[in-house]
Motif scaffolding. Structure first.
Motif, PDB file in Angstrom:
ATOM      1  N   ASP A 196       0.833  -1.206   0.000  1.00 37.47           N
ATOM      2  CA  ASP A 196       0.000   0.000   0.000  1.00 37.47           C
ATOM      3  C   ASP A 196       0.868   1.258   0.000  1.00 37.47           C
ATOM      4  N   ALA A 197       1.958   1.234   0.757  1.00 40.01           N
ATOM      5  CA  ALA A 197       2.849   2.393   0.833  1.00 40.01           C
ATOM      6  C   ALA A 197       3.545   2.639  -0.508  1.00 40.01           C
ATOM      7  N   VAL A 198       3.997   1.575  -1.161  1.00 43.23           N
ATOM      8  CA  VAL A 198       4.634   1.717  -2.481  1.00 43.23           C
ATOM      9  C   VAL A 198       3.623   2.296  -3.474  1.00 43.23           C
ATOM     10  N   THR A 199       2.401   1.794  -3.440  1.00 48.16           N
ATOM     11  CA  THR A 199       1.361   2.294  -4.336  1.00 48.16           C
ATOM     12  C   THR A 199       1.080   3.769  -4.059  1.00 48.16           C
ATOM     13  N   ALA A 200       0.951   4.137  -2.783  1.00 48.63           N
ATOM     14  CA  ALA A 200       0.710   5.544  -2.429  1.00 48.63           C
ATOM     15  C   ALA A 200       1.879   6.416  -2.858  1.00 48.63           C
ATOM     16  N   HIS A 201       3.100   5.933  -2.650  1.00 48.49           N
ATOM     17  CA  HIS A 201       4.300   6.666  -3.065  1.00 48.49           C
ATOM     18  C   HIS A 201       4.266   6.925  -4.571  1.00 48.49           C
ATOM     19  N   ARG A 202       3.939   5.918  -5.332  1.00 42.80           N
ATOM     20  CA  ARG A 202       3.900   6.057  -6.791  1.00 42.80           C
ATOM     21  C   ARG A 202       2.776   6.988  -7.232  1.00 42.80           C
ATOM     22  N   GLU A 203       1.599   6.835  -6.627  1.00 47.26           N
ATOM     23  CA  GLU A 203       0.462   7.672  -7.009  1.00 47.26           C
ATOM     24  C   GLU A 203       0.702   9.140  -6.676  1.00 47.26           C
ATOM     25  N   ARG A 204       1.361   9.398  -5.564  1.00 48.38           N
ATOM     26  CA  ARG A 204       1.624  10.774  -5.140  1.00 48.38           C
ATOM     27  C   ARG A 204       2.829  11.379  -5.833  1.00 48.38           C
ATOM     28  N   GLY A 205       3.660  10.539  -6.399  1.00 51.01           N
ATOM     29  CA  GLY A 205       4.883  11.045  -7.014  1.00 51.01           C
ATOM     30  C   GLY A 205       5.812  11.661  -5.979  1.00 51.01           C
ATOM     31  N   SER A 206       5.803  11.099  -4.774  1.00 49.18           N
ATOM     32  CA  SER A 206       6.621  11.649  -3.688  1.00 49.18           C
ATOM     33  C   SER A 206       8.101  11.373  -3.924  1.00 49.18           C
ATOM     34  N   ALA A 207       8.928  12.133  -3.241  1.00 52.82           N
ATOM     35  CA  ALA A 207      10.380  12.004  -3.412  1.00 52.82           C
ATOM     36  C   ALA A 207      10.867  10.627  -2.976  1.00 52.82           C
ATOM     37  N   PHE A 208      10.393  10.137  -1.840  1.00 54.25           N
ATOM     38  CA  PHE A 208      10.782   8.816  -1.377  1.00 54.25           C
ATOM     39  C   PHE A 208       9.825   8.311  -0.321  1.00 54.25           C
ATOM     40  N   LEU A 209       9.940   7.035  -0.039  1.00 52.03           N
ATOM     41  CA  LEU A 209       9.165   6.319   0.962  1.00 52.03           C
ATOM     42  C   LEU A 209      10.163   5.778   1.965  1.00 52.03           C
ATOM     43  N   THR A 210       9.913   5.972   3.259  1.00 47.64           N
ATOM     44  CA  THR A 210      10.817   5.459   4.288  1.00 47.64           C
ATOM     45  C   THR A 210      10.069   4.528   5.227  1.00 47.64           C
ATOM     46  N   VAL A 211      10.656   3.368   5.464  1.00 45.69           N
ATOM     47  CA  VAL A 211      10.120   2.387   6.402  1.00 45.69           C
ATOM     48  C   VAL A 211      11.197   2.136   7.442  1.00 45.69           C
ATOM     49  N   GLU A 212      10.797   2.093   8.714  1.00 41.46           N
ATOM     50  CA  GLU A 212      11.760   1.749   9.751  1.00 41.46           C
ATOM     51  C   GLU A 212      11.128   0.778  10.731  1.00 41.46           C
ATOM     52  N   ASP A 242      18.030  -9.032  10.744  1.00 44.79           N
ATOM     53  CA  ASP A 242      17.832 -10.037  11.794  1.00 44.79           C
ATOM     54  C   ASP A 242      16.728  -9.654  12.784  1.00 44.79           C
ATOM     55  N   GLN A 243      15.593  -9.221  12.253  1.00 45.71           N
ATOM     56  CA  GLN A 243      14.463  -8.852  13.106  1.00 45.71           C
ATOM     57  C   GLN A 243      13.634 -10.093  13.421  1.00 45.71           C
ATOM     58  N   PRO A 244      12.988 -10.124  14.598  1.00 47.18           N
ATOM     59  CA  PRO A 244      12.153 -11.276  14.952  1.00 47.18           C
ATOM     60  C   PRO A 244      10.894 -11.332  14.083  1.00 47.18           C
ATOM     61  N   ASP A 245      10.198 -12.471  14.097  1.00 46.80           N
ATOM     62  CA  ASP A 245       9.005 -12.654  13.278  1.00 46.80           C
ATOM     63  C   ASP A 245       7.934 -11.592  13.551  1.00 46.80           C
ATOM     64  N   ASP A 246       7.860 -11.120  14.779  1.00 48.68           N
ATOM     65  CA  ASP A 246       6.810 -10.166  15.151  1.00 48.68           C
ATOM     66  C   ASP A 246       7.300  -8.718  15.199  1.00 48.68           C
ATOM     67  N   TYR A 247       8.361  -8.408  14.458  1.00 44.72           N
ATOM     68  CA  TYR A 247       8.847  -7.028  14.482  1.00 44.72           C
ATOM     69  C   TYR A 247       7.759  -6.097  13.959  1.00 44.72           C
ATOM     70  N   ARG A 248       7.726  -4.893  14.506  1.00 48.77           N
ATOM     71  CA  ARG A 248       6.767  -3.876  14.071  1.00 48.77           C
ATOM     72  C   ARG A 248       7.479  -2.915  13.141  1.00 48.77           C
ATOM     73  N   ALA A 249       6.914  -2.710  11.962  1.00 47.37           N
ATOM     74  CA  ALA A 249       7.464  -1.772  10.984  1.00 47.37           C
ATOM     75  C   ALA A 249       6.536  -0.578  10.871  1.00 47.37           C
ATOM     76  N   TRP A 250       7.135   0.580  10.675  1.00 50.04           N
ATOM     77  CA  TRP A 250       6.394   1.826  10.506  1.00 50.04           C
ATOM     78  C   TRP A 250       6.733   2.452   9.158  1.00 50.04           C
ATOM     79  N   VAL A 251       5.722   2.853   8.438  1.00 50.14           N
ATOM     80  CA  VAL A 251       5.942   3.702   7.260  1.00 50.14           C
ATOM     81  C   VAL A 251       5.978   5.119   7.837  1.00 50.14           C
ATOM     82  N   VAL A 252       7.155   5.711   7.849  1.00 54.11           N
ATOM     83  CA  VAL A 252       7.318   7.001   8.518  1.00 54.11           C
ATOM     84  C   VAL A 252       7.312   8.185   7.568  1.00 54.11           C
ATOM     85  N   GLN A 253       7.437   7.905   6.263  1.00 54.18           N
ATOM     86  CA  GLN A 253       7.355   8.983   5.282  1.00 54.18           C
ATOM     87  C   GLN A 253       6.946   8.412   3.940  1.00 54.18           C
TER      88      GLN A 253
END
Length: 171
Positions: A18-34, A159-170
């Motif tokens: 969903d984030a990649v799709t939103a990034h492409r649709e918006r034409g944003s400079a970049f997408l950051t996930v942490e 090396d993140q555990p199976d239940d790591y939480r990821a955030w789309v921050v930008q």
């Protein structure tokens, strides 16, 4: 997008697509996930990104993991323990992933890339005063394939555990 974090593989992959799709649709400079640090790894005054898309620092190509830091400062101990370093992050922009890796993470990244033959390492930069390598990977693929790579990169390279939480921050 209405959600910005996930903590299971299926939810993360949907979030990333969903984030990649939103990034492409918006034409944003970049997408950051942490990755959200585990509670025991949080230091006083630190937190992960929030739902407003704000990260602890502006990720404009310079890294808190030590590679883009001009002073070469790193939170890593001499014994290689990275429990105090900032959480891993990956950026995506214009069909290119950008990430920082230690030598061990770089080796795991190359192993993962063997399963993604359509992805190519375009550039590697290892500044003399840094503890790692910045890697740029061209990745021309659909949102689901990119999302799968993101999830596996966090799990296998960082090396993140199976239940790591990821955030789309930008986006």
């Amino acid at each position: 997008m209405t959600r910005f974090d996930a903590d299971t593989s299926a939810e993360r992959r949907k979030l990333f697509a969903d984030a990649v799709t939103a990034h492409r649709e918006r034409g944003s400079a970049f997408l950051t996930v942490e990755v959200e640090p585990h509670r025991e790894e949080l230091r006083f005054g630190e937190s992960g990104g929030d739902a407003d898309g704000d990260a602890d620092a502006d990720r404009d190509g310079d890294s808190e993991r030590g590679v883009g830091d001009a002073a070469g400062d790193s939170d890593r101990d001499d014994d290689g323990d990275d429990a105090e370093s900032p959480p891993p992050w990956i950026q995506f922009a214009e069909k290119t992933f950008n990430l920082d890796c230690t030598d061990e993470e770089l080796a795991r990244l190359h192993d993962l890339l063997e399963e993604y033959p359509e992805f190519r390492v375009d550039e590697r930069e290892t500044p003399e005063d840094a503890d790692g390598t910045n890697v740029r990977i061209s990745a021309r693929s659909d949102a689901n394939r990119l999302a799968g790579f993101l999830d596996r990169a966090f799990a296998e390279v960082y090396d993140q555990p199976d239940d790591y939480r990821a955030w789309v921050v930008q986006i």
